[in-house]
Scaffold this motif. Structure first.
Motif, PDB file in Angstrom:
ATOM      1  N   ILE A 112      49.895 -28.682  20.668  1.00 59.91           N
ATOM      2  CA  ILE A 112      49.015 -28.762  19.498  1.00 59.91           C
ATOM      3  C   ILE A 112      48.599 -30.214  19.235  1.00 59.91           C
ATOM      4  CG2 ILE A 112      49.781 -26.679  18.291  1.00 59.91           C
ATOM      5  CD1 ILE A 112      51.327 -28.569  16.375  1.00 59.91           C
ATOM      6  N   PRO A 113      47.391 -30.388  18.672  1.00 57.11           N
ATOM      7  CA  PRO A 113      46.944 -31.751  18.359  1.00 57.11           C
ATOM      8  C   PRO A 113      47.931 -32.424  17.405  1.00 57.11           C
ATOM      9  CG  PRO A 113      45.131 -30.206  18.133  1.00 57.11           C
ATOM     10  CD  PRO A 113      46.364 -29.393  18.358  1.00 57.11           C
ATOM     11  N   GLU A 114      48.196 -33.710  17.647  1.00 57.95           N
ATOM     12  CA  GLU A 114      49.176 -34.435  16.831  1.00 57.95           C
ATOM     13  C   GLU A 114      48.841 -34.410  15.345  1.00 57.95           C
ATOM     14  OE1 GLU A 114      50.182 -38.416  18.890  1.00 57.95           O
ATOM     15  OE2 GLU A 114      48.570 -37.431  19.977  1.00 57.95           O
ATOM     16  N   ILE A 115      47.540 -34.461  15.051  1.00 56.03           N
ATOM     17  CA  ILE A 115      47.161 -34.512  13.636  1.00 56.03           C
ATOM     18  C   ILE A 115      47.589 -33.239  12.919  1.00 56.03           C
ATOM     19  CG2 ILE A 115      44.795 -33.665  14.073  1.00 56.03           C
ATOM     20  CD1 ILE A 115      43.965 -35.605  11.769  1.00 56.03           C
ATOM     21  N   VAL A 116      47.544 -32.091  13.638  1.00 55.53           N
ATOM     22  CA  VAL A 116      47.952 -30.826  13.028  1.00 55.53           C
ATOM     23  C   VAL A 116      49.455 -30.841  12.770  1.00 55.53           C
ATOM     24  CG1 VAL A 116      48.077 -28.344  13.305  1.00 55.53           C
ATOM     25  CG2 VAL A 116      46.048 -29.563  14.068  1.00 55.53           C
ATOM     26  N   ILE A 119      49.994 -33.122   9.624  1.00 56.50           N
ATOM     27  CA  ILE A 119      49.692 -32.552   8.306  1.00 56.50           C
ATOM     28  C   ILE A 119      50.601 -31.363   7.978  1.00 56.50           C
ATOM     29  CG2 ILE A 119      47.302 -33.402   8.131  1.00 56.50           C
ATOM     30  CD1 ILE A 119      47.556 -29.816   8.645  1.00 56.50           C
ATOM     31  N   SER A 120      51.011 -30.589   9.021  1.00 53.35           N
ATOM     32  CA  SER A 120      51.869 -29.444   8.725  1.00 53.35           C
ATOM     33  C   SER A 120      53.235 -29.928   8.241  1.00 53.35           C
ATOM     34  CB  SER A 120      52.002 -28.521   9.936  1.00 53.35           C
ATOM     35  OG  SER A 120      52.752 -29.124  10.947  1.00 53.35           O
ATOM     36  N   LEU A 121      53.739 -31.013   8.847  1.00 53.25           N
ATOM     37  CA  LEU A 121      55.029 -31.559   8.385  1.00 53.25           C
ATOM     38  C   LEU A 121      54.893 -32.172   6.992  1.00 53.25           C
ATOM     39  CD1 LEU A 121      56.464 -33.058  11.679  1.00 53.25           C
ATOM     40  CD2 LEU A 121      57.482 -31.240  10.318  1.00 53.25           C
ATOM     41  N   VAL A 206      51.543 -42.873  16.369  1.00 54.94           N
ATOM     42  CA  VAL A 206      50.878 -43.387  15.183  1.00 54.94           C
ATOM     43  C   VAL A 206      50.592 -42.232  14.229  1.00 54.94           C
ATOM     44  CG1 VAL A 206      48.866 -44.598  14.280  1.00 54.94           C
ATOM     45  CG2 VAL A 206      49.723 -45.170  16.546  1.00 54.94           C
ATOM     46  N   ILE A 207      50.010 -41.169  14.785  1.00 53.72           N
ATOM     47  CA  ILE A 207      49.435 -40.115  13.956  1.00 53.72           C
ATOM     48  C   ILE A 207      50.500 -39.349  13.157  1.00 53.72           C
ATOM     49  CG2 ILE A 207      48.075 -37.989  13.995  1.00 53.72           C
ATOM     50  CD1 ILE A 207      46.564 -39.179  16.369  1.00 53.72           C
ATOM     51  N   TYR A 210      52.097 -41.524  10.594  1.00 53.20           N
ATOM     52  CA  TYR A 210      51.181 -41.832   9.494  1.00 53.20           C
ATOM     53  C   TYR A 210      51.328 -40.826   8.358  1.00 53.20           C
ATOM     54  CZ  TYR A 210      46.705 -42.703   7.159  1.00 53.20           C
ATOM     55  OH  TYR A 210      45.732 -42.983   6.242  1.00 53.20           O
ATOM     56  N   PHE A 211      51.526 -39.536   8.715  1.00 56.83           N
ATOM     57  CA  PHE A 211      51.609 -38.499   7.699  1.00 56.83           C
ATOM     58  C   PHE A 211      53.015 -38.287   7.149  1.00 56.83           C
ATOM     59  CE2 PHE A 211      47.706 -37.298   9.923  1.00 56.83           C
ATOM     60  CZ  PHE A 211      46.850 -37.175   8.849  1.00 56.83           C
TER      61      PHE A 211
ATOM     62  N   PRO B  49      56.327 -24.916   9.206  1.00 54.77           N
ATOM     63  CA  PRO B  49      55.199 -25.714   8.714  1.00 54.77           C
ATOM     64  C   PRO B  49      53.841 -25.162   9.133  1.00 54.77           C
ATOM     65  CG  PRO B  49      56.878 -27.157   9.591  1.00 54.77           C
ATOM     66  CD  PRO B  49      57.285 -25.758   9.930  1.00 54.77           C
ATOM     67  N   VAL B  53      50.819 -23.923   6.724  1.00 55.45           N
ATOM     68  CA  VAL B  53      49.433 -24.408   6.792  1.00 55.45           C
ATOM     69  C   VAL B  53      48.475 -23.219   6.865  1.00 55.45           C
ATOM     70  CG1 VAL B  53      47.767 -25.615   8.254  1.00 55.45           C
ATOM     71  CG2 VAL B  53      49.962 -26.660   7.747  1.00 55.45           C
ATOM     72  N   ASN B 135      52.388 -49.647  21.735  1.00 56.34           N
ATOM     73  CA  ASN B 135      51.789 -48.687  20.825  1.00 56.34           C
ATOM     74  C   ASN B 135      50.256 -48.698  20.889  1.00 56.34           C
ATOM     75  OD1 ASN B 135      50.683 -47.922  18.052  1.00 56.34           O
ATOM     76  ND2 ASN B 135      52.759 -47.129  18.051  1.00 56.34           N
ATOM     77  N   VAL B 239      40.903 -32.744  24.079  1.00 54.83           N
ATOM     78  CA  VAL B 239      41.571 -32.243  22.865  1.00 54.83           C
ATOM     79  C   VAL B 239      42.100 -33.374  21.970  1.00 54.83           C
ATOM     80  CG1 VAL B 239      43.479 -30.836  22.000  1.00 54.83           C
ATOM     81  CG2 VAL B 239      42.037 -29.961  23.825  1.00 54.83           C
ATOM     82  N   GLY B 243      41.367 -35.477  17.500  1.00 56.82           N
ATOM     83  CA  GLY B 243      42.316 -35.757  16.430  1.00 56.82           C
ATOM     84  C   GLY B 243      42.684 -37.224  16.224  1.00 56.82           C
ATOM     85  N   PHE B 245      42.263 -39.987  14.703  1.00 54.22           N
ATOM     86  CA  PHE B 245      41.476 -40.554  13.606  1.00 54.22           C
ATOM     87  C   PHE B 245      41.592 -42.067  13.508  1.00 54.22           C
ATOM     88  CE2 PHE B 245      45.610 -39.725  11.785  1.00 54.22           C
ATOM     89  CZ  PHE B 245      45.842 -40.879  11.078  1.00 54.22           C
ATOM     90  N   PHE B 246      42.736 -42.619  13.969  1.00 50.23           N
ATOM     91  CA  PHE B 246      42.896 -44.063  13.721  1.00 50.23           C
ATOM     92  C   PHE B 246      41.959 -44.895  14.594  1.00 50.23           C
ATOM     93  CE2 PHE B 246      45.985 -43.079  16.985  1.00 50.23           C
ATOM     94  CZ  PHE B 246      45.942 -44.173  17.849  1.00 50.23           C
ATOM     95  N   PHE B 267      43.772 -34.283   3.293  1.00 51.58           N
ATOM     96  CA  PHE B 267      45.185 -34.262   2.922  1.00 51.58           C
ATOM     97  C   PHE B 267      45.598 -35.485   2.115  1.00 51.58           C
ATOM     98  CE2 PHE B 267      45.546 -30.724   5.712  1.00 51.58           C
ATOM     99  CZ  PHE B 267      46.614 -30.015   5.176  1.00 51.58           C
ATOM    100  N   SER B 280      42.381 -27.555  10.169  1.00 55.72           N
ATOM    101  CA  SER B 280      43.459 -27.682  11.153  1.00 55.72           C
ATOM    102  C   SER B 280      43.635 -26.394  11.944  1.00 55.72           C
ATOM    103  CB  SER B 280      44.779 -28.018  10.466  1.00 55.72           C
ATOM    104  OG  SER B 280      44.606 -29.146   9.658  1.00 55.72           O
ATOM    105  N   THR B 287      41.987 -25.463  20.419  1.00 59.24           N
ATOM    106  CA  THR B 287      42.891 -25.945  21.465  1.00 59.24           C
ATOM    107  C   THR B 287      43.422 -24.789  22.304  1.00 59.24           C
ATOM    108  OG1 THR B 287      43.565 -27.647  19.920  1.00 59.24           O
ATOM    109  CG2 THR B 287      44.922 -27.381  21.868  1.00 59.24           C
TER     110      THR B 287
END
Lengths: 267, 305
Positions: A112-116, A119-121, A206-207, A210-211, B49, B53, B135, B239, B243, B245-246, B267, B280, B287
């Motif tokens: 799954i995409p890291e951003i998902v 945000i889910s966590l 990072v992603i 970040y959340f 989680p 969502v 990083n 994919v 996502g 974003f940074f 969010f 999401s 995906t």
């Protein structure tokens, strides 16, 4: 003619590959270069200095970010290795109902995409009333690292004849003894590879961080992310330089250790 | 980093099938002890989680940013709003562009490395991976130093009088694409490398013995046989690009809003969780669709989803 043509293609290939490597190393080289600059702005090189390396040590925000990064990475490795290795051995050795489902669960964090995941966590920690901080950060890191550990260790075991385990038990070794003296040494290289992977995933993230981070648990990437828009001072460059050199040294040591080990294996 | 791994063949000890029916507790106990921590962890921090969502994507936003329980499809309908449509189009264009660029640069690069002599091969491959131990945000910061209006590139170009005024490099879609290509490049190179390396060289020799020109042999043999690597590489670049974003945030500034930034904003800034959750879920669905298509065409499977 043909010889000339060969030399030409060789040169073209070499030039192409070199250009790619320059592209790959350029950003890090610039950061390191400007860590030795006397000017506070990362624009023109005014003169050589080590000053930023002592400034860095006095920057408490930066030092605590480094400390947090290390704590999270190390805790992540310890927990992931423990849970992941046990699961890998268990799933390899036993056939049980619902194994396919566990396999699917393991692949969710990988695909799954890291951003998902981030945000889910974030949403989940909010409803279970766990305040964002170092704990949530460690939980998040284990969540995306542990599946990789299971996969790495399992692919290592798949190449081994586990009949040696039965042999050990036939010869009177207890289950625990077999695990410690036979199974673990066999899978040790796989576990080491998995641990390195978990460590690097943690450092590179990072992603998801970040959340799931809180105000008191800023890690290095988050620290830089917050600073980048209003300008980063060269002491951050100095810190990055130290980290890059340390990582290279660790990798170099592990690599020599690994080649030495694989030579021993062959004998 | 979402590296995809092919599940390996599961080997079982020879007696496993015999004893399957009559597993006694003594045999079951170590299994439960070993596997249950991982299962519990995954149920608690992955499955729960994601289910949460999914649930809030059908709920309504509260006045102060919380979630109000009232079942509706409103959030999914909002996705079709023309306001957001532009964001998806830009995201797909940037993701597709990034994927194409990675493939065009990555293929010849992976090919050259795979055909290098064994000793150099390892060194060349390690050199590709080495920067990725730093990083990705730090490396993106390195690009900012290079691309700024007063940055290294502009200073150098002005010094050699190629340009009279600094040009805008940072905060453009080009900069975003550059950052994405840079960050995702190894995800393209590694699968390509392993599929090119596995290639049976005798096939190419046979082709050349039968009089095929090298370019013809490449088009008819090498390229078709490395399609799985190309597919895997493209998915692993396409994919994540949606996502990250940074990268669009730091290199694109406010000028390029991508799906990732949109979700992030729902969010953290707008605090419209239900809408962010719907976005999401859409990203997950997309995906899974991409992975299914990959599994369908390549015959092998990338995870069991």
């Amino acid at each position: 003619m043909s010889g000339q043509k060969k030399t030409l293609t060789y040169l073209l290939k070499a030039a192409f590959v070199t250009l790619i490597y320059i592209f790959l190393y350029l950003p890090i080289t610039m950061i390191i270069f400007f860590s030795f600059n006397t000017s506070k702005l990362n624009i023109v090189f005014k003169g050589f200095t080590f000053r930023w390396y002592s400034v860095m040590l006095q920057n408490t925000g930066l030092m605590s970010a480094l400390w947090n990064t290390v704590i999270v990475a190390v805790s992540n490795v310890v927990i992931s290795v423990f849970i992941g290795t046990l699961a890998a051995i268990g799933m390899f050795r036993y056939e049980f109902k619902g194994k396919n489902i566990v396999d699917s669960f393991l692949y969710i964090p990988i695909v799954i995409p890291e951003i998902v995941m981030g945000i889910s966590l974030l949403a989940f920690f909010h409803i279970i009333k766990l305040n964002p901080g170092i704990i949530t950060l460690i939980i998040a890191h284990v969540t995306f690292s542990m599946p990789f550990l299971v996969v790495t260790v399992r692919s290592r075991i798949a190449g081994y004849d586990m009949a040696v385990e039965e042999a050990a038990m036939d010869l009177g070794a207890t289950r625990l003894h077999t695990l410690l003296r036979v199974t673990l040494p066999i899978i040790a290289p796989g576990v080491l590879a998995g641990a390195m992977l978990a460590f690097s995933l943690s450092l590179d993230d990072v992603i998801v961080s970040y959340f799931t981070t809180g105000p008191d648990s800023t890690t290095l990437p988050i620290y830089i992310y917050n600073k980048v828009k209003c300008g980063v001072s060269p002491d951050v460059n100095a810190m990055i330089t130290v980290i890059v050199i340390a990582t290279m040294l660790i990798l170099f040591v592990l690599r020599t250790f690994e080649t030495k080990n694989s030579k021993n294996d062959q004998i | 980093m979402s590296t995809m791994t092919t599940p390996e063949v599961m080997l079982l000890p020879p007696d496993a099938n015999h004893q399957r029916k009559g597993i006694r507790l003594s045999r079951l106990a170590p299994l439960i002890l070993m596997v249950s921590p991982a299962i519990l962890w995954l149920l608690l921090f992955v499955v729960a989680p994601l289910v949460y969502v999914l649930v809030i994507s059908f709920l309504k936003r509260g006045t102060y940013g919380g979630v109000v329980a009232s079942f509706n499809f409103h959030n999914y309908l909002r996705i079709c709003d023309p306001l957001y449509l532009n964001i998806y189009i830009l995201s797909v264009i940037i993701a597709a562009g990034t994927t194409m660029l990675c493939l065009l640069i990555g293929y010849p690069f992976a090919y050259i490395i795979a055909k290098a002599n064994p000793r150099n091969k390892n060194i060349l491959l390690t050199l590709v991976m080495l920067p990725f131990w730093t990083n990705s945000l730090i490396r993106t910061y390195g690009w900012i130093i290079l691309l700024r209006t007063d940055g290294t590139f502009n200073t150098l170009l002005t010094c050699v009088h190629l340009i009279s005024h600094p040009i805008q490099m940072l905060y453009t879609n080009g900069a975003v694409m550059l950052g994405m290509v840079y960050t995702l490049f190894p995800f393209m190179v590694l699968p390509l490398y392993s599929s090119i390396e596995k290639l049976d060289h005798s096939l190419l020799e046979a082709a050349s013995d039968l009089g095929a020109e090298p370019w013809r042999a490449f088009l008819r043999i090498t390229l078709p046989l490395t399609v799985p690597g190309i597919f895997a590489g493209c998915i692993q670049v396409f994919v994540p690009t949606l996502g990250y974003f940074f990268i669009s945030d730091l290199l694109g500034g406010g000028n390029s809003m991508l799906v990732g930034s949109l979700i992030r904003n729902q969010f953290l800034a707008a605090r419209d969780w239900p809408f962010g959750a719907a976005l999401s879920i859409l990203l997950i669905a997309f995906t899974i669709a991409v992975i299914r298509i990959y599994n369908h065409f390549s015959g092998s499977s990338l995870g069991n989803i």
